[in-house]
Design an enzyme around this catalytic site. Sequence first.
Site, mmCIF file in Angstrom:
data_model
loop_
_atom_site.group_PDB
_atom_site.id
_atom_site.type_symbol
_atom_site.label_atom_id
_atom_site.label_comp_id
_atom_site.label_asym_id
_atom_site.label_seq_id
_atom_site.Cartn_x
_atom_site.Cartn_y
_atom_site.Cartn_z
ATOM 1 N N ARG A 147 38.846 27.636 44.058
ATOM 2 C CA ARG A 147 37.670 28.489 43.852
ATOM 3 C C ARG A 147 36.470 27.584 43.663
ATOM 4 O O ARG A 147 36.552 26.609 42.896
ATOM 5 C CB ARG A 147 37.895 29.334 42.592
ATOM 6 C CG ARG A 147 36.796 30.346 42.332
ATOM 7 C CD ARG A 147 36.970 31.035 40.995
ATOM 8 N NE ARG A 147 36.166 30.395 39.970
ATOM 9 C CZ ARG A 147 35.805 30.961 38.824
ATOM 10 N NH1 ARG A 147 36.196 32.196 38.539
ATOM 11 N NH2 ARG A 147 35.076 30.318 37.939
ATOM 12 N N TYR A 159 27.272 31.367 36.033
ATOM 13 C CA TYR A 159 28.675 31.611 35.715
ATOM 14 C C TYR A 159 29.567 30.600 36.452
ATOM 15 O O TYR A 159 29.353 30.322 37.637
ATOM 16 C CB TYR A 159 29.110 33.036 36.111
ATOM 17 C CG TYR A 159 30.609 33.109 36.134
ATOM 18 C CD1 TYR A 159 31.314 33.158 34.947
ATOM 19 C CD2 TYR A 159 31.319 32.980 37.327
ATOM 20 C CE1 TYR A 159 32.689 33.108 34.940
ATOM 21 C CE2 TYR A 159 32.694 32.932 37.339
ATOM 22 C CZ TYR A 159 33.375 33.002 36.139
ATOM 23 O OH TYR A 159 34.734 32.932 36.133
ATOM 24 N N ASP A 211 33.889 33.603 42.963
ATOM 25 C CA ASP A 211 33.752 34.700 41.999
ATOM 26 C C ASP A 211 32.273 35.033 41.827
ATOM 27 O O ASP A 211 31.491 34.183 41.408
ATOM 28 C CB ASP A 211 34.353 34.256 40.650
ATOM 29 C CG ASP A 211 34.492 35.399 39.665
ATOM 30 O OD1 ASP A 211 33.970 36.497 39.943
ATOM 31 O OD2 ASP A 211 35.124 35.184 38.607
ATOM 32 N N HIS A 213 31.322 37.462 39.839
ATOM 33 C CA HIS A 213 31.279 37.856 38.423
ATOM 34 C C HIS A 213 30.376 39.071 38.189
ATOM 35 O O HIS A 213 29.483 39.057 37.329
ATOM 36 C CB HIS A 213 30.891 36.658 37.544
ATOM 37 C CG HIS A 213 31.695 36.613 36.284
ATOM 38 N ND1 HIS A 213 31.211 37.035 35.072
ATOM 39 C CD2 HIS A 213 32.964 36.205 36.045
ATOM 40 C CE1 HIS A 213 32.138 36.890 34.142
ATOM 41 N NE2 HIS A 213 33.223 36.397 34.707
ATOM 42 N N GLU A 237 35.419 37.601 44.772
ATOM 43 C CA GLU A 237 35.890 38.283 43.564
ATOM 44 C C GLU A 237 34.766 39.014 42.849
ATOM 45 O O GLU A 237 33.648 38.495 42.738
ATOM 46 C CB GLU A 237 36.504 37.220 42.639
ATOM 47 C CG GLU A 237 36.977 37.768 41.312
ATOM 48 C CD GLU A 237 37.521 36.643 40.436
ATOM 49 O OE1 GLU A 237 37.934 35.597 40.969
ATOM 50 O OE2 GLU A 237 37.496 36.806 39.204
ATOM 51 N N GLU A 263 40.091 41.954 36.789
ATOM 52 C CA GLU A 263 40.396 41.205 35.560
ATOM 53 C C GLU A 263 39.975 41.962 34.306
ATOM 54 O O GLU A 263 40.504 41.699 33.240
ATOM 55 C CB GLU A 263 39.763 39.804 35.604
ATOM 56 C CG GLU A 263 38.262 39.794 35.570
ATOM 57 C CD GLU A 263 37.672 38.389 35.708
ATOM 58 O OE1 GLU A 263 38.167 37.621 36.539
ATOM 59 O OE2 GLU A 263 36.718 38.085 34.973
ATOM 60 N N ARG A 284 43.593 41.986 40.308
ATOM 61 C CA ARG A 284 43.572 40.843 39.395
ATOM 62 C C ARG A 284 44.029 41.152 37.963
ATOM 63 O O ARG A 284 43.878 40.330 37.061
ATOM 64 C CB ARG A 284 42.161 40.247 39.377
ATOM 65 C CG ARG A 284 41.963 39.419 40.611
ATOM 66 C CD ARG A 284 40.700 38.651 40.664
ATOM 67 N NE ARG A 284 40.272 37.957 39.484
ATOM 68 C CZ ARG A 284 40.822 36.846 38.994
ATOM 69 N NH1 ARG A 284 41.887 36.316 39.580
ATOM 70 N NH2 ARG A 284 40.328 36.280 37.918
ATOM 71 N N GLU A 340 45.613 32.725 39.493
ATOM 72 C CA GLU A 340 44.561 31.826 38.999
ATOM 73 C C GLU A 340 45.160 30.865 37.966
ATOM 74 O O GLU A 340 45.980 31.259 37.148
ATOM 75 C CB GLU A 340 43.449 32.649 38.344
ATOM 76 C CG GLU A 340 42.299 31.813 37.818
ATOM 77 C CD GLU A 340 41.194 32.670 37.201
ATOM 78 O OE1 GLU A 340 41.436 33.858 36.896
ATOM 79 O OE2 GLU A 340 40.087 32.133 37.023
ATOM 80 N N TRP A 403 27.155 40.081 32.976
ATOM 81 C CA TRP A 403 27.390 38.645 32.906
ATOM 82 C C TRP A 403 28.513 38.252 33.795
ATOM 83 O O TRP A 403 29.288 38.511 34.345
ATOM 84 C CB TRP A 403 27.753 38.191 31.481
ATOM 85 C CG TRP A 403 28.233 36.764 31.518
ATOM 86 C CD1 TRP A 403 27.485 35.650 31.766
ATOM 87 C CD2 TRP A 403 29.583 36.300 31.353
ATOM 88 N NE1 TRP A 403 28.260 34.525 31.770
ATOM 89 C CE2 TRP A 403 29.562 34.900 31.527
ATOM 90 C CE3 TRP A 403 30.796 36.951 31.095
ATOM 91 C CZ2 TRP A 403 30.718 34.116 31.437
ATOM 92 C CZ3 TRP A 403 31.938 36.191 31.002
ATOM 93 C CH2 TRP A 403 31.898 34.784 31.169
HETATM 94 O O1 KDG Z 1 36.993 35.947 29.253
HETATM 95 C C1 KDG Z 1 36.308 36.072 30.446
HETATM 96 C C2 KDG Z 1 36.796 35.047 31.453
HETATM 97 O O2 KDG Z 1 38.180 35.032 31.496
HETATM 98 C C3 KDG Z 1 36.257 35.340 32.819
HETATM 99 O O3 KDG Z 1 34.863 35.236 32.796
HETATM 100 C C4 KDG Z 1 36.825 34.361 33.827
HETATM 101 O O4 KDG Z 1 35.950 35.623 35.655
HETATM 102 C C5 KDG Z 1 36.762 34.838 35.221
HETATM 103 C C6 KDG Z 1 37.759 34.288 36.140
HETATM 104 O O5 KDG Z 1 37.782 34.745 37.260
HETATM 105 O O6 KDG Z 1 38.508 33.419 35.728
HETATM 106 MG MG MG Z 2 36.597 36.413 37.543
#
Ligand code: KDG
Ligand code: MG
Length: 403
Positions: A147, A159, A211, A213, A237, A263, A284, A340, A403
């Site tokens: 990634r 991020y 990602d 995010h 992602e 996630e 995820r 991951e 975020w």
């Molecule tokens: O606790 C939040 C993180 O695990 C997250 O921000 C990590 O987005 C993430 C990832 O894909 O690992």
């Molecule tokens: Mg993520």
Amino acid sequence: MKIADVRVIVTCPGRNFVTLKITTESGLTGVGDATLNGRELAVASYLNDHVRPLLLGRDASQINDIWQYLYKGAYWRRGPVTMTAIAAVDTALWDIKGKAAGMPVYQLLGGKAREGVLVYGHANGATLDEAVAEVGRFLDRGYRAVRVQSGVPGLAATYGVGKGRDFYEPATAGTRPEETVWATEKYLDFAPKLFDAVREAHGFGFHLLHDVHHRLTPIEAARLGKAAEPYRLFWLEDPISEELQEGFRLIRRHTVTPIAVGEVYNSIWDCHRLITEQLIDYIRTTVVHAGGITHLRRIFDLAALYHVKTGSHGATDLSPVCMAAALHLDISVPNFGIQEYMPHTPETDAVFPHSYRFEDGMLIPGDEPGLGVDIDEELAARYPYRQAYLPVNRLEDGTVHDW
Ligand code: KDG
Ligand code: MG
């Protein structure tokens, strides 16, 4: 197999982890991860104050009944705190069942469906050049999937870009969250250049992931997905916030870049529409935040019917206990996609001795009975809890953003 003891262990070997340890009358123990990043003590209280009294004296072998009892019995459904608490109990009970049977948990799930679990590592850099070089470093170490995240010109922090190299950790200790600033236009101009530079430098012989995010609108995500097509991403992602499920229809209309989501989901009810409408390609959800092995298996089975593959979350806030459990499931399900993997710090690895190992771009779960992971309680006690938060993100004009 009566449950004789239930303990919640909170420790901070560099970052906070909450672990549930269940002991049976015959002395078998099982562990479950109960860590919810930035909200750790809510789960610790849920377990200590509300779940522990319900478990004492119950038959540890009745995993299905205990799961339903905790889920339906609370009346209040779902949510990250509840589902993380239930996950911890479920994981610990699978660990005990494996030890009682004298088998690794993957055997109880039907045995290995593959030799190992393909993982992706996190390459990140403050600049495009640094990020490209980092991808090379991961490939040199044998990763087959990487990634990439990079600082964006004109933004102070982004991020995925850590302070150190291997141990990216977004949560910061303190009584208030850190605040970061975001500008979608700057990111959208930059991201395709990053993918282009990575493929130019390292070619197409490995899987490339990224990602977003949760930060784009559907049409912005569609634009990015389309722009990314020549670079053949393994996945894009969380292109938009996970609540906006209808938004994925719009993304799908415009791009064939594969999409990974989930996630922050904690139950099958959060993702069944995305799966059955085939709006995503990878789910995820992972053991700790989605109700443990028992519930995650249901999500994965549903996903298999629709050719959606697994791609479980495995950032550093998911403890080695979660990783061990995830690997037993990953290695056994038919629709495994990728896992991951962000290695933990040596301090964390010492607190959670485990038998899984990295080999040739894959993680291999150990073969001992149970999950092959434990917590060293004496060592854990040397690292008391420290308040910590995930960052809060704002647009350049001060508007709070995802975020
Ligand atoms: O606790 C939040 C993180 O695990 C997250 O921000 C990590 O987005 C993430 C990832 O894909 O690992
Ligand atoms: Mg993520």
